[in-house]
Design a protein around this motif. Structure first.
Motif, PDB file in Angstrom:
ATOM      1  N   VAL A 132      19.527  86.550  82.845  1.00 40.25           N
ATOM      2  CA  VAL A 132      20.342  86.802  83.933  1.00 40.25           C
ATOM      3  C   VAL A 132      19.458  86.666  85.181  1.00 40.25           C
ATOM      4  O   VAL A 132      18.518  87.397  85.689  1.00 40.25           O
ATOM      5  CB  VAL A 132      21.095  88.042  84.016  1.00 40.25           C
ATOM      6  CG1 VAL A 132      21.946  88.393  85.153  1.00 40.25           C
ATOM      7  CG2 VAL A 132      22.098  88.128  82.858  1.00 40.25           C
ATOM      8  N   VAL A 140      28.407  88.155  85.103  1.00 43.02           N
ATOM      9  CA  VAL A 140      27.546  89.162  84.145  1.00 43.02           C
ATOM     10  C   VAL A 140      27.819  90.483  84.026  1.00 43.02           C
ATOM     11  O   VAL A 140      26.848  91.082  83.473  1.00 43.02           O
ATOM     12  CB  VAL A 140      26.106  88.629  84.425  1.00 43.02           C
ATOM     13  CG1 VAL A 140      25.662  87.157  84.247  1.00 43.02           C
ATOM     14  CG2 VAL A 140      25.855  89.083  85.924  1.00 43.02           C
ATOM     15  N   ILE A 143      26.500  92.793  81.136  1.00 49.36           N
ATOM     16  CA  ILE A 143      25.488  91.994  80.305  1.00 49.36           C
ATOM     17  C   ILE A 143      24.102  92.661  80.953  1.00 49.36           C
ATOM     18  O   ILE A 143      24.080  92.745  82.185  1.00 49.36           O
ATOM     19  CB  ILE A 143      25.466  90.565  80.514  1.00 49.36           C
ATOM     20  CG1 ILE A 143      26.794  90.055  80.137  1.00 49.36           C
ATOM     21  CG2 ILE A 143      24.279  89.700  79.956  1.00 49.36           C
ATOM     22  CD1 ILE A 143      27.111  90.116  78.808  1.00 49.36           C
ATOM     23  N   PHE A 195      28.821  76.756  81.281  1.00 51.00           N
ATOM     24  CA  PHE A 195      27.876  77.823  80.459  1.00 51.00           C
ATOM     25  C   PHE A 195      27.228  76.915  79.160  1.00 51.00           C
ATOM     26  O   PHE A 195      28.138  76.526  78.484  1.00 51.00           O
ATOM     27  CB  PHE A 195      28.883  78.790  80.025  1.00 51.00           C
ATOM     28  CG  PHE A 195      28.340  80.104  79.371  1.00 51.00           C
ATOM     29  CD1 PHE A 195      26.902  80.415  79.889  1.00 51.00           C
ATOM     30  CD2 PHE A 195      28.711  80.651  78.224  1.00 51.00           C
ATOM     31  CE1 PHE A 195      26.273  81.814  79.241  1.00 51.00           C
ATOM     32  CE2 PHE A 195      28.138  81.699  77.714  1.00 51.00           C
ATOM     33  CZ  PHE A 195      26.922  82.207  78.174  1.00 51.00           C
ATOM     34  N   GLU A 209      28.214  89.189  73.251  1.00 49.90           N
ATOM     35  CA  GLU A 209      27.885  88.940  74.737  1.00 49.90           C
ATOM     36  C   GLU A 209      28.221  87.422  75.449  1.00 49.90           C
ATOM     37  O   GLU A 209      28.718  87.367  76.321  1.00 49.90           O
ATOM     38  CB  GLU A 209      26.098  89.186  74.781  1.00 49.90           C
ATOM     39  CG  GLU A 209      25.907  90.591  74.484  1.00 49.90           C
ATOM     40  CD  GLU A 209      24.209  90.629  74.593  1.00 49.90           C
ATOM     41  OE1 GLU A 209      23.925  91.457  75.490  1.00 49.90           O
ATOM     42  OE2 GLU A 209      23.738  90.116  73.646  1.00 49.90           O
ATOM     43  N   VAL A 213      30.841  86.913  78.571  1.00 51.94           N
ATOM     44  CA  VAL A 213      30.385  85.967  79.384  1.00 51.94           C
ATOM     45  C   VAL A 213      31.792  85.192  79.901  1.00 51.94           C
ATOM     46  O   VAL A 213      32.129  85.113  80.949  1.00 51.94           O
ATOM     47  CB  VAL A 213      29.100  85.220  79.215  1.00 51.94           C
ATOM     48  CG1 VAL A 213      29.212  84.158  80.488  1.00 51.94           C
ATOM     49  CG2 VAL A 213      27.941  86.351  79.442  1.00 51.94           C
ATOM     50  N   ASN A 216      34.460  87.079  81.200  1.00 47.16           N
ATOM     51  CA  ASN A 216      34.247  87.404  82.650  1.00 47.16           C
ATOM     52  C   ASN A 216      34.609  86.115  83.470  1.00 47.16           C
ATOM     53  O   ASN A 216      34.825  86.242  84.459  1.00 47.16           O
ATOM     54  CB  ASN A 216      32.819  88.266  82.866  1.00 47.16           C
ATOM     55  CG  ASN A 216      32.516  89.417  82.332  1.00 47.16           C
ATOM     56  OD1 ASN A 216      33.541  90.048  82.003  1.00 47.16           O
ATOM     57  ND2 ASN A 216      31.256  89.528  82.060  1.00 47.16           N
TER      58      ASN A 216
END
Length: 244
Positions: A132, A140, A143, A195, A209, A213, A216
């Protein structure tokens, strides 16, 4: 609270042609993502290449707040009429999340303004660490410093895309390469998030995770409902004094 209307688009070809992929995603990548991000916040539908109009009719796109796109082996089979339809909706405010090999999709290339968004790649079961680099960004939220995937396909720089509005992730791979793995762009009134993770032979879309993402990103990319800009010849708002 009004639910965000999400359409998850997938070619759905690898899963029905490759037994190894079918083992990982027996119901398709689109269904794995749908199950992984499902919540009361989202109203989810799926669409695939083989459906009429690829499942992306005018009505479907009109009812879509955020479109998630996964494609790989059939970019050239996506009808230009549908591509132009998606393009217009992004400019009007629909969010777009482009995953993994969607970097070569017609819609991503059209939005980037480039004939190709190429990169280096390698399939060698490598560890990937997504660092990140923008800890203040809502994509994020929740995360940590990085996400570690035990096996993924390598994507390496140079990534032939325009400089992003925001850089969210940089990946490091076991073989030594690095890659800009989380990029945001704005086109018209729409927001775009690219992504990188998600090769079809790995269970990446079951990783909590990675799914967080994507969730989000859906919240971030949803339409802002702002007024559309006005272009062209325009009448004055105030009376213009006659010049002597």
């Amino acid at each position: 609270m009004t639910a965000v209307k999400v359409t998850i688009w997938n070619e759905y070809l690898h899963e029905i042609r490759n037994p190894k992929v079918a083992e990982v995603y027996p119901d398709g990548i689109h269904q794995a993502i749908a199950s992984g991000i499902r919540s009361e916040e989202f109203e989810i539908r799926t669409a695939t290449l083989g459906e009429a109009e690829h499942g992306l009719s005018e009505q479907v796109l009109k009812e879509t707040d955020v479109l998630i796109w996964w494609g790989h082996m059939a970019h050239d089979q996506v009808d230009d009429t549908v591509v132009n339809r998606v393009y217009r909706r992004v400019l009007e405010g629909m969010g777009l999340i482009v995953l993994h090999s969607g970097h070569c999709s017609k819609i991503f290339n059209k939005l980037m303004g480039t004939p190709t968004c190429q990169l280096k790649w390698r399939e060698a079961d490598e560890k990937e660490r997504l660092w990140v680099v923008d800890h203040a960004h809502p994509i994020v939220s929740g995360i940590g410093e990085y996400i570690e995937l035990p096996m993924e396909e390598m994507y390496g720089e140079h990534f032939n895309v325009p400089a992003p509005d925001e850089l969210i992730f940089i990946s490091w791979f076991e073989g030594g390469e690095v890659f800009r793995s989380g990029l945001t762009y704005r086109r018209g009134q729409g927001k775009i998030f690219y992504f990188r993770p998600g090769h079809e032979t790995y269970p990446t879309y079951r990783n909590p995770e990675i799914l967080k993402v994507i969730s989000n990103a859906v919240r971030w990319a949803k339409p802002a409902r702002t007024a559309a800009p006005v272009y062209g010849n325009t009448s004055p708002l105030e009376t213009i004094k006659e010049k002597k």
